[in-house]
Design a protein around this motif. Structure first.
Motif, PDB file in Angstrom:
ATOM      1  N   ASN A 231       0.801  -1.283  -0.148  1.00  0.00           N
ATOM      2  CA  ASN A 231       0.020   0.006  -0.221  1.00  0.00           C
ATOM      3  C   ASN A 231       0.815   1.322  -0.066  1.00  0.00           C
ATOM      4  O   ASN A 231       0.816   2.009   0.999  1.00  0.00           O
ATOM      5  CB  ASN A 231      -0.968  -0.036   1.013  1.00  0.00           C
ATOM      6  N   ASN A 232       1.748   1.200  -0.878  1.00  0.00           N
ATOM      7  CA  ASN A 232       2.790   2.315  -0.917  1.00  0.00           C
ATOM      8  C   ASN A 232       1.987   3.734  -1.339  1.00  0.00           C
ATOM      9  O   ASN A 232       2.867   4.862  -0.924  1.00  0.00           O
ATOM     10  CB  ASN A 232       3.992   2.002  -2.078  1.00  0.00           C
ATOM     11  N   ASN A 233       1.033   3.658  -1.782  1.00  0.00           N
ATOM     12  CA  ASN A 233       0.477   5.012  -2.620  1.00  0.00           C
ATOM     13  C   ASN A 233      -0.451   5.428  -1.437  1.00  0.00           C
ATOM     14  O   ASN A 233      -0.865   6.620  -1.306  1.00  0.00           O
ATOM     15  CB  ASN A 233      -0.346   4.966  -3.771  1.00  0.00           C
ATOM     16  N   GLY A 234      -1.008   4.650  -0.590  1.00  0.00           N
ATOM     17  CA  GLY A 234      -1.813   5.070   0.519  1.00  0.00           C
ATOM     18  C   GLY A 234      -3.319   4.986   0.334  1.00  0.00           C
ATOM     19  O   GLY A 234      -3.535   5.255  -0.976  1.00  0.00           O
ATOM     20  N   VAL A 235      -4.099   5.170   1.248  1.00  0.00           N
ATOM     21  CA  VAL A 235      -5.412   5.612   1.095  1.00  0.00           C
ATOM     22  C   VAL A 235      -6.179   6.243   1.948  1.00  0.00           C
ATOM     23  O   VAL A 235      -5.747   6.300   3.146  1.00  0.00           O
ATOM     24  CB  VAL A 235      -6.322   4.059   0.843  1.00  0.00           C
TER      25      VAL A 235
END
Length: 813
Positions: A231-235
């Motif tokens: 989940n490197n881009n994040g949410v």
């Protein structure tokens, strides 16, 4: 002997009181971070169950410490308050009147993702500060209390409760942790997280009811979470919960003469992908329990009193006679309604390791009455003065305030009953701000309004200079622009020196000078409210002793049908020359020279759309032109469609239906009347049995009420055969416009089901169910050479009978 005993007892009482007051009740140095740094505190950063970094006391001059292995601040002493982005609370608290002044932030919103470590769960950040308290020696019956306030920001990790982000306060004596003074705070879950493959359990359901009961609330601010694998881009999630400032106290009197270690710690969740941080502030008062709240309460006005909470404690309050505890009687915070008289408020909190009591003396004041500011006035902008007075108030005047819009108020440093408003430029309201004692609410008085009239401005007359010929009543208007105030009257003068008022009075901003007989000057008198009147600039009307042109157009307007004409008749009774606009659709206009008076022009207008024809007439010696307009309204072409030419069989009813472009053309006429059910409607039915074997052409005419019309024809061929589908035996698609298209001819056919053409190999080359469509002899865009083709057709006649037809056709090329 009895007297001696009394003296001895009194001496013993004095001795006990003296001993209690001689004990050292001062708090440890910088316990409340008042030095602006971590002096006397030790600190630690690290990872949960992992490596740590130590910052031993004294830490003089150190106010910021980074998170473990990051540049992000993990520990920070706060000396200037701001607002937390998640909780919306101040970072330095004021609780029920007590201002702490300093605090410390323990932790951040950094998570293990910020380490960019290849390990999925390197461990969450942990940060702590510790103070070793040397409890002053003395009697354990004299309280030695420490009070702190905390505020929390915790991300929900959806772990089981024991692995959630957490804040703890730990008090440790030489004998071990003092459990009754060592609470921990976290977001509770239902402990139903799943896990496996040596992964940290996740997915636990938050016990939101318990969280809310413990003072937490969900923050509206979203957080970019990187929890989970890859989940490197994040949410962006709304999963951060906050708890506002809450006070806690504990008593160390049982440990007088000993060392007690106080530690505050904020830890991310165990795997580290969810954050925690806390704010902590400490009181610099260790002399026992303190009640916070107004010492001067407001009668019949709900007031809050509080004491710092004691873990797992019971609470008891007493209030003066006539006072009522409205809520919170069994808690550390009560709301009371004060009575008329004061007295003593007492509070007691008891748990397994402390029994603390406190009392305060309170007085009462009647509620604030703000009163009224009087002195409403109306003044002229600029040099003005208005005296204002406050009366009928109960309480102290804190200040006055003013506003020019009733929304935004500015403070005035005046605590007296009187105020003088000077040199106002805009209408302004004034109020006084009043408070009767610190416990009563601050209120504002009723307002006085100083209405400010803007200074009068006479404005400018337009035009400033123009000429008027003899008998001229046209184009003589003078307009006032840019004035401030109301027009009082217009004035005129023949020498621009001696002025006379118009009679009757004219208060309009426009004036028609009319037919003057000598050069005349005009101006207006303008007045704004109470301000002195002002005059406008002057407009000079120069008299020219030459008659103004005169002419009449009859009629003054006309309406015509498209493609028709209308006469334009002009009679000039004064003038030497004339001209027209839009001469392209105007005939018989003459040469523009007036040879004698009266002079007649009989023109003809034939416009194709609405048109204004402007007549300009001049008279030699008069600089002004007479303008007159003749407007011609044109009804646009009326397009009538009678329908496509058609074929029927004898005895077949034919429904006619005319359509018209103009809905006002609703008067219909069909000719001839042969076989028609009605000749005066749009959709008559034709019965043409008597016309078998003939062709008849009907003409339909649609007319407006003004007589404008349009018309169209429809040709009807009446066959003597039964209903059938006819197909030519050959066609020549060579582009000469003759027999280029092969299409079926339906006689008495109301619906074509299909018309299909096949080549000699049985391949379908054309198909349609529209009688108007046909085959152009091309396949895939290529015109075919001479050949024979087979067709089949099916339709339904006007009686509902199915008609089938087949045959061959020759393409000749």
């Amino acid at each position: 002997m009895a007297r001696l005993r009394l003296i001895i007892i009194s001496g013993l009482l004095l001795l006990r009181i003296s001993q209690s007051f001689s004990q050292d009740q001062s708090c440890p140095f910088n316990i409340n971070f008042s030095a602006g740094d971590l002096s006397a505190w030790s600190a630690q950063t690290g990872l949960v169950n992992g490596a740590t970094r130590q910052y031993p006391a004294p830490n003089t001059g150190v106010s910021v410490i980074s998170e473990y292995s990051l540049s992000t601040t993990g520990i920070e002493v706060i000396t200037a308050s701001s607002t937390d982005k998640f909780g919306g609370f101040s970072t330095i608290p004021t609780i029920n009147g007590y201002a702490y002044g300093y605090s410390i932030k323990l932790g951040s919103d950094a998570t293990s993702w910020d380490l960019h470590n290849d390990e999925r769960s390197p461990g969450g950040f942990v940060r702590s500060v510790t103070y070793t308290v040397n409890v002053p020696a003395g009697s354990s019956s004299v309280p030695y209390t420490m009070t702190y306030a905390y505020a929390l920001v915790l991300e929900n990790g959806t772990h089981n409760s024991n692995q959630q982000p957490v804040f703890t306060a730990t008090v440790k004596s030489p004998a071990g942790i003092i459990t009754c003074a060592s609470p921990s705070y976290y977001l509770p879950t239902l402990n139903n997280a799943g896990g496996g493959n040596n992964q940290t359990p996740t997915g636990a359901t938050l016990d939101s009811a318990a969280a809310i009961a413990n003072g937490f609330s969900l923050s509206p601010t979203l957080f970019l979470s990187h929890s989970g694998q890859n989940n490197n881009n994040g949410v962006l999630l709304q999963d951060v919960w906050t708890k506002p400032w809450t006070e806690v106290t504990f008593d160390l009197s049982a440990y007088r003469g000993q060392q007690v270690v106080l530690t505050f710690e904020a830890s991310n969740c165990t795997p580290g992908a969810h954050f925690a941080y806390a704010y902590i502030a400490l009181r610099n008062d260790c002399s026992g329990l303190q009640i916070s709240g107004y010492r001067d309460a407001c009668t019949n006005t709900n007031t809050v009193y509080s004491i710092p909470a004691l873990a797992n404690s019971t609470y008891a309050w007493t209030v003066p006679s006539g006072w009522t505890i409205v809520s919170g009687a069994g808690t550390n915070i009560i709301t009371v309604t004060p009575g008329i008289t004061g007295g003593i408020i007492t509070a007691q909190e008891v748990n397994s390791c402390a029994d603390l009591r406190s009392s305060i003396t309170v007085t009462t004041s009647p509620p604030t009455v703000a009163g009224n500011v009087t002195g409403d006035n109306t003044v002229c902008a600029g040099d003005n003065s208005t005296a204002l007075m406050l009366s009928g108030e109960t309480g102290n005047i804190l200040k006055w305030v003013s506003s020019t819009d009733g929304v935004n108020w500015s403070g005035i440093d005046n605590t007296t009953h009187q105020y003088t408003a000077l040199d106002l430029g805009a209408t302004t309201q004034y109020r006084a701000v009043v408070q009767n004692g610190s416990g009563c609410r601050v209120d504002t008085s009723a307002a006085a309004i100083v209405t400010v009239d803007p200074r009068s401005n006479g404005g400018a007359l337009d035009p400033a200079n123009f000429s008027v010929c003899a008998t001229q009543t046209q184009n003589n208007f003078i307009t006032l622009n840019g004035s401030v105030g109301q027009v009082q009257n217009w004035q005129y003068s023949y020498d621009n020196s001696s002025w006379n008022n118009l009679s009757p009075v004219n208060t309009n901003t426009q004036y028609n000078a009319g037919a003057v007989n000598q050069t005349t000057y005009y101006r207006t008198l303008v007045k704004s409210g109470l301000c002195p009147a002002d005059t406008s600039t002057v407009s000079r009307v120069q008299y020219i002793n030459v008659p103004f042109p005169a002419a009449a157009i009859t009629p003054d307007a006309a309406s015509i049908c498209y493609g028709t004409s209308t006469p334009v008749n002009v009679t000039i009774t004064s003038g030497t020359n004339y001209s027209w606009s839009n001469t392209g659709t105007l005939a018989n206009t003459g040469n523009g020279v007036v040879t004698s008076l009266p002079y007649a022009v009989n023109a003809t207008a034939t416009p194709q759309q609405n048109t204004d024809y402007i007549l300009s007439v001049t008279n030699a010696g008069c600089p002004n032109t007479l303008l007159d307009t003749f407007r011609v309204s044109v009804t646009q072409p009326i397009v009538v469609f009678a329908g496509n030419d058609t074929s029927i069989v004898a005895g077949q009813p034919l429904q006619l239906n005319a359509t018209v472009s103009d809905p006002l053309a609703n008067q219909y006429s069909w000719t001839p009347a042969i076989g028609l059910s009605n000749t005066d409607i749009a959709n008559p039915v034709a019965s043409l049995l008597s016309q078998a074997g003939r062709t008849i052409t009907y003409t339909v005419k649609a007319t407006t009420a003004e007589g404008c019309f349009g018309q169209d024809d429809i040709k009807v061929v009446v066959f003597t055969t039964a209903p059938d589908i006819f197909v030519p035996s050959a066609f020549t698609p060579n582009g000469d416009g003759l027999n280029d298209m092969l299409r079926p001819i339906g006689v008495g056919i109301s619906q074509l089901n299909y018309f299909r053409i096949y080549n000699r190999w049985g391949q379908l080359v054309f198909s349609s169910s529209d009688l108007k469509k046909g085959w152009d002899g091309a396949i895939n865009g290529r015109v075919q050479s001479t050949a024979t083709y087979v067709y089949i057709a099916q339709g339904i006649d006007y009686t509902g009978k199915v008609i089938n037809k087949k045959g061959s056709v020759t393409l000749i090329h």
